[in-house]
Design a protein around this motif. Structure first.
Motif, mmCIF file in Angstrom:
data_model
loop_
_atom_site.group_PDB
_atom_site.id
_atom_site.type_symbol
_atom_site.label_atom_id
_atom_site.label_comp_id
_atom_site.label_asym_id
_atom_site.label_seq_id
_atom_site.Cartn_x
_atom_site.Cartn_y
_atom_site.Cartn_z
ATOM 1 N N LYS A 356 0.753 -1.311 0.099
ATOM 2 C CA LYS A 356 0.205 0.075 0.125
ATOM 3 C C LYS A 356 0.707 1.210 0.217
ATOM 4 C CE LYS A 356 -3.295 -2.578 2.937
ATOM 5 N NZ LYS A 356 -3.945 -2.407 4.203
ATOM 6 N N VAL A 357 2.193 1.075 -0.047
ATOM 7 C CA VAL A 357 2.993 2.276 0.079
ATOM 8 C C VAL A 357 3.812 2.478 -1.165
ATOM 9 C CG1 VAL A 357 5.034 3.189 1.217
ATOM 10 C CG2 VAL A 357 3.463 1.790 2.789
ATOM 11 N N TRP A 358 3.782 3.897 -1.632
ATOM 12 C CA TRP A 358 4.487 4.085 -3.026
ATOM 13 C C TRP A 358 5.584 4.643 -2.717
ATOM 14 C CZ3 TRP A 358 2.333 3.066 -7.700
ATOM 15 C CH2 TRP A 358 1.031 2.448 -7.500
ATOM 16 N N PHE A 359 6.724 3.923 -2.649
ATOM 17 C CA PHE A 359 8.114 4.719 -2.291
ATOM 18 C C PHE A 359 8.528 5.804 -3.046
ATOM 19 C CE2 PHE A 359 7.984 0.260 -0.444
ATOM 20 C CZ PHE A 359 8.365 0.295 0.597
ATOM 21 N N TRP A 360 9.220 6.787 -2.499
ATOM 22 C CA TRP A 360 9.557 7.907 -3.230
ATOM 23 C C TRP A 360 10.444 7.559 -4.590
ATOM 24 C CZ3 TRP A 360 11.945 11.166 1.364
ATOM 25 C CH2 TRP A 360 10.723 11.809 2.027
ATOM 26 N N THR A 361 10.062 8.111 -5.690
ATOM 27 C CA THR A 361 10.681 7.884 -6.922
ATOM 28 C C THR A 361 10.583 9.176 -7.614
ATOM 29 O OG1 THR A 361 9.666 5.498 -7.090
ATOM 30 C CG2 THR A 361 10.562 6.540 -8.939
ATOM 31 N N THR A 362 12.077 9.689 -8.063
ATOM 32 C CA THR A 362 12.187 10.883 -8.926
ATOM 33 C C THR A 362 11.062 11.014 -10.161
ATOM 34 O OG1 THR A 362 14.265 10.875 -8.225
ATOM 35 C CG2 THR A 362 13.794 12.415 -9.760
ATOM 36 N N PRO A 363 10.362 12.087 -10.097
ATOM 37 C CA PRO A 363 9.489 12.206 -11.404
ATOM 38 C C PRO A 363 10.346 12.420 -12.609
ATOM 39 C CG PRO A 363 8.830 13.509 -9.553
ATOM 40 C CD PRO A 363 10.115 13.166 -9.137
ATOM 41 N N LEU A 364 9.989 11.715 -13.704
ATOM 42 C CA LEU A 364 10.734 11.937 -14.955
ATOM 43 C C LEU A 364 9.707 12.017 -16.349
ATOM 44 C CD1 LEU A 364 12.543 8.467 -14.743
ATOM 45 C CD2 LEU A 364 13.516 10.744 -13.886
ATOM 46 N N GLU A 365 10.147 12.759 -17.064
ATOM 47 C CA GLU A 365 9.341 12.833 -18.288
ATOM 48 C C GLU A 365 8.946 11.833 -18.769
ATOM 49 O OE1 GLU A 365 11.328 15.727 -20.962
ATOM 50 O OE2 GLU A 365 11.492 17.427 -19.805
ATOM 51 N N GLN A 366 9.636 10.706 -18.925
ATOM 52 C CA GLN A 366 9.228 9.484 -19.259
ATOM 53 C C GLN A 366 7.985 9.003 -18.117
ATOM 54 O OE1 GLN A 366 11.844 6.312 -19.610
ATOM 55 N NE2 GLN A 366 10.276 4.742 -19.507
ATOM 56 N N CYS A 367 6.862 8.533 -18.544
ATOM 57 C CA CYS A 367 5.866 8.132 -17.652
ATOM 58 C C CYS A 367 6.269 6.582 -17.137
ATOM 59 C CB CYS A 367 4.517 8.100 -18.232
ATOM 60 S SG CYS A 367 3.760 10.058 -18.750
ATOM 61 N N ILE A 368 6.523 6.907 -15.829
ATOM 62 C CA ILE A 368 6.923 5.591 -15.456
ATOM 63 C C ILE A 368 5.557 4.658 -15.064
ATOM 64 C CG2 ILE A 368 8.979 6.255 -14.266
ATOM 65 C CD1 ILE A 368 7.893 6.271 -11.718
ATOM 66 N N ASP A 369 4.519 5.042 -15.255
ATOM 67 C CA ASP A 369 3.210 3.923 -15.367
ATOM 68 C C ASP A 369 3.052 3.281 -16.582
ATOM 69 O OD1 ASP A 369 2.590 6.182 -16.952
ATOM 70 O OD2 ASP A 369 0.818 6.913 -15.600
ATOM 71 N N GLY A 370 3.721 3.633 -17.688
ATOM 72 C CA GLY A 370 3.819 2.876 -19.040
ATOM 73 C C GLY A 370 2.974 3.813 -19.815
ATOM 74 N N ARG A 371 2.530 4.685 -19.602
ATOM 75 C CA ARG A 371 2.026 5.551 -20.910
ATOM 76 C C ARG A 371 3.020 6.133 -21.953
ATOM 77 N NH1 ARG A 371 -1.379 10.254 -17.808
ATOM 78 N NH2 ARG A 371 0.364 9.690 -16.355
ATOM 79 N N THR A 372 2.739 5.913 -23.089
ATOM 80 C CA THR A 372 3.653 6.593 -24.269
ATOM 81 C C THR A 372 3.144 7.669 -25.055
ATOM 82 O OG1 THR A 372 3.036 4.967 -25.329
ATOM 83 C CG2 THR A 372 4.999 4.222 -24.088
ATOM 84 N N ASP A 373 1.696 7.942 -24.775
ATOM 85 C CA ASP A 373 1.114 8.860 -25.368
ATOM 86 C C ASP A 373 1.220 10.238 -24.975
ATOM 87 O OD1 ASP A 373 -0.478 8.049 -23.186
ATOM 88 O OD2 ASP A 373 -2.444 8.479 -24.351
ATOM 89 N N VAL A 374 1.514 10.522 -23.525
ATOM 90 C CA VAL A 374 2.024 11.841 -23.058
ATOM 91 C C VAL A 374 3.308 11.833 -22.444
ATOM 92 C CG1 VAL A 374 -0.452 11.748 -22.324
ATOM 93 C CG2 VAL A 374 0.942 10.889 -20.827
ATOM 94 N N THR A 375 3.733 13.157 -22.096
ATOM 95 C CA THR A 375 4.990 13.351 -21.275
ATOM 96 C C THR A 375 4.445 13.723 -19.928
ATOM 97 O OG1 THR A 375 5.835 14.161 -23.593
ATOM 98 C CG2 THR A 375 6.949 14.823 -21.464
ATOM 99 N N CYS A 376 5.143 12.983 -19.201
ATOM 100 C CA CYS A 376 4.944 13.290 -17.753
ATOM 101 C C CYS A 376 5.859 14.507 -17.238
ATOM 102 C CB CYS A 376 5.023 11.994 -16.860
ATOM 103 S SG CYS A 376 3.565 11.023 -17.020
ATOM 104 N N THR A 377 5.411 15.037 -15.987
ATOM 105 C CA THR A 377 6.320 15.966 -15.509
ATOM 106 C C THR A 377 7.309 15.575 -14.719
ATOM 107 O OG1 THR A 377 4.593 15.926 -13.482
ATOM 108 C CG2 THR A 377 4.147 17.684 -15.455
ATOM 109 N N ASN A 378 8.651 16.292 -14.797
ATOM 110 C CA ASN A 378 9.702 15.996 -14.195
ATOM 111 C C ASN A 378 9.889 16.522 -12.669
ATOM 112 O OD1 ASN A 378 11.025 18.614 -14.620
ATOM 113 N ND2 ASN A 378 11.524 17.806 -16.677
ATOM 114 N N PHE A 379 11.196 16.278 -12.013
ATOM 115 C CA PHE A 379 11.402 16.950 -10.863
ATOM 116 C C PHE A 379 11.499 18.424 -10.753
ATOM 117 C CE2 PHE A 379 14.083 16.864 -6.715
ATOM 118 C CZ PHE A 379 13.065 16.717 -5.885
#
Length: 391
Positions: A356-379
């Motif tokens: 149930k715990v989401w361990f701290w992970t540096t946000p990247l422009e690559q979406c680490i949830d597997g999405r490839t149709d959008v750009t994610c926000t970075n740190f």
């Protein structure tokens, strides 16, 4: 006691986080994450000890009680530099003066992406074996392209702490900390750091599923905006923010705060039975620390020896007890009644709890949830967004 992130200030050395995805996409299973990172060589074998090892660590991670024995066994003198934030650790590692760092997940990817740390040859670390809890192996914050960059030390959840004399019924949801109609408005404490945006995202995952958030560290621009809106809403009911653990303890003990985000060790250090904690139904964020080896380490043999030594049940457990966290080596829990009590308190081997715990992970422009149709926000974008929350 550490401050994991700098409080509300603009962070430096984050431009490296605008990473580009590999064509192979994202993997979130045992192989961790797949991204384009510098090709740093891995040690194939070890040689003679160099005589010293220079370590950047959180307070309580490197103490004479075990480092003196290590020096006696190996001849490697341990030189410790205590760091107060993940940002400071990243900056110090980039000086080239250190061999090892006890990095948290919000620093790990920065170091890997910058070519500052090397992949590890786990065959040279015998104590990294079956007794290391599964939930700390192969994670996306320190396992890249199938290579491990971190030797686990310990982990913990960012739980909801409350004063049971004020909050007389155990909360089941984070809503008491986020919604404007909370009966504890004005007595709520929040965490003072850009990574706290992920806490808002965890809450939104449960309460606004239409936003499509499936990983609190993988936010596109619209999702980030929604999380920041929630943080600004919370700002109206927050009494104060904390990044210094001693300040958080003082706030609870002094009666300024009735509930808010905390670590299990902080509740314990408050030394008052009226303070309790819970992992709410939405889950939470958390942190997981690991030893990481400098890419240009001047003392790699001593560094590998330290990583192996501190991965043993006895020493890893001593670090965990000294700091106040779940140890990485589960065999420690079986060494004594005191060890078992510690492990039970910190849910050391309870993978159902840590699922149930989401361990701290540096946000990247690559979406680490597997999405490839959008750009994610970075740190950097998270850092900029955080600066708007309290204004």
């Amino acid at each position: 006691m550490r401050k994991k992130l700098i409080a509300g200030a603009a962070m430096t050395a984050v431009a490296v986080l605008a990473l580009t995805a590999c064509s192979s996409g994202t993997e979130e299973a045992a192989g961790g994450l797949t991204i384009d990172v510098p090709d740093v060589p891995m040690h194939s074998e070890l040689g003679d000890y160099e005589g010293e090892v220079n370590i950047i660590a959180w307070s309580g991670f490197v103490e004479p009680a075990w480092s003196d024995q290590f020096t006696e066994d190996t001849g490697c003198v341990v030189n410790r530099r205590v760091a107060g934030t993940s940002d400071e650790m990243v900056q110090l590692m980039r000086t080239g003066d250190y061999d090892l760092v006890s990095a948290s997940g919000d620093a790990s990817l920065r170091l890997i992406a910058g070519g500052d740390v090397a992949p590890l040859n786990l065959e040279l670390i015998p104590n990294f074996g079956d007794d290391i809890v599964e939930g700390m192996k192969g994670q996306i914050y320190d396992t890249i392209n199938g290579k491990s960059y971190g030797v686990p030390i310990g982990r913990g959840a960012n739980i909801l702490q409350y004063n049971s004399e004020v909050v007389t019924e155990e909360p089941t949801s984070w809503d008491v900390a986020w919604e404007t109609d909370s009966p504890y408005a004005g007595e709520i404490i929040g965490y003072d750091a850009p990574i706290y945006i992920a806490d808002a995202a965890v809450y939104l995952m449960a309460h606004e599923p239409d936003l499509g958030i499936t990983n609190p560290y993988a936010l596109d621009e619209d999702q980030l905006a929604a999380a920041v809106d929630l943080l600004k809403q919370q700002n109206g009911i927050v009494s104060e923010y904390w990044s210094d653990p001693s300040a958080q303890i003082t706030s609870f003990a002094g009666g300024t705060t009735s509930l808010g985000t905390s670590w299990e060790v902080l509740r314990k250090l408050t030394e008052d039975e009226k303070f309790k904690s819970v992992l709410p139904e939405e889950g939470s964020t958390g942190w997981s620390d690991a030893w990481m080896l400098a890419a240009e380490s001047a003392n790699p043999n001593c560094a590998y020896a330290w990583m192996d030594y501190t991965s043993s049940p006895e020493v890893n457990g001593a670090i965990a007890m000294n700091f106040g966290m779940a140890p990485a080596n589960a065999a420690f829990c079986e060494l004594s009644d005191e060890a078992q009590e510690h492990c039970d308190y910190y849910n050391a081997t309870d993978e159902e709890y840590f699922e149930k715990v989401w361990f701290w992970t540096t946000p990247l422009e690559q979406c680490i949830d597997g999405r490839t149709d959008v750009t994610c926000t970075n740190f950097q974008q998270w850092t900029d967004a955080w600066l708007t929350v309290k204004n």
